[in-house]
Design a protein around this motif. Structure first.
Motif, PDB file in Angstrom:
ATOM      1  N   THR A  76       6.242  -4.317  -7.994  1.00 19.47           N
ATOM      2  CA  THR A  76       5.684  -3.505  -9.076  1.00 19.47           C
ATOM      3  C   THR A  76       4.826  -4.354  -9.992  1.00 19.47           C
ATOM      4  O   THR A  76       3.754  -3.931 -10.427  1.00 19.47           O
TER       5      THR A  76
ATOM      6  N   ASP B 292      10.217  -6.705 -13.917  1.00 18.74           N
ATOM      7  CA  ASP B 292      11.155  -7.498 -13.118  1.00 18.74           C
ATOM      8  C   ASP B 292      10.866  -7.452 -11.621  1.00 18.74           C
ATOM      9  O   ASP B 292      10.969  -8.458 -10.927  1.00 18.74           O
ATOM     10  N   ASP B 293      10.531  -6.301 -11.109  1.00 20.71           N
ATOM     11  CA  ASP B 293      10.314  -6.151  -9.677  1.00 20.71           C
ATOM     12  C   ASP B 293       8.993  -6.796  -9.280  1.00 20.71           C
ATOM     13  O   ASP B 293       7.935  -6.421  -9.793  1.00 20.71           O
TER      14      ASP B 293
END
Length: 96
Positions: A24, A20-21
């Motif tokens: 990342t 999601d990030d």
């Protein structure tokens, strides 16, 4: 664990894309791309496998099995494959 090459690659990509990030996810994708480029083991393993197959099969038979051109299989068997990444690195080193 599956041994289907497409499924293995797709699983790694899907896992990275599912993060999601965005920072990342981008970092993970960068590491995947860098690992493939920098790690000599996949290339060495492919070369060893092609050489092993070459003991009992023709270049055409191997090409069909590994889904590469006959010419590329011949290069791999002879150990003369440099690939696009190596050529880019050589070009980049001229400008240093």
């Amino acid at each position: 664990m599956t041994t289907d090459p497409d499924a293995i690659v797709k699983a790694a990509i899907e896992q990275a894309l599912a993060i999601d990030d965005p920072a990342t996810r981008a970092r993970t994708i960068t590491r995947i791309l860098k690992a493939v480029e920098d790690d000599p083991r996949p290339k060495e393993a492919r070369e060893a496998d092609v050489r092993e197959l070459r003991n009992s099969k023709t270049l055409k038979e191997i090409a069909d099995l590994v889904e590469l051109s006959t010419g590329r299989v011949g290069q791999i068997a002879q150990g003369t494959v440099t690939g696009r990444r190596a050529k880019k690195a050589e070009v980049g080193s001229d400008h240093a």
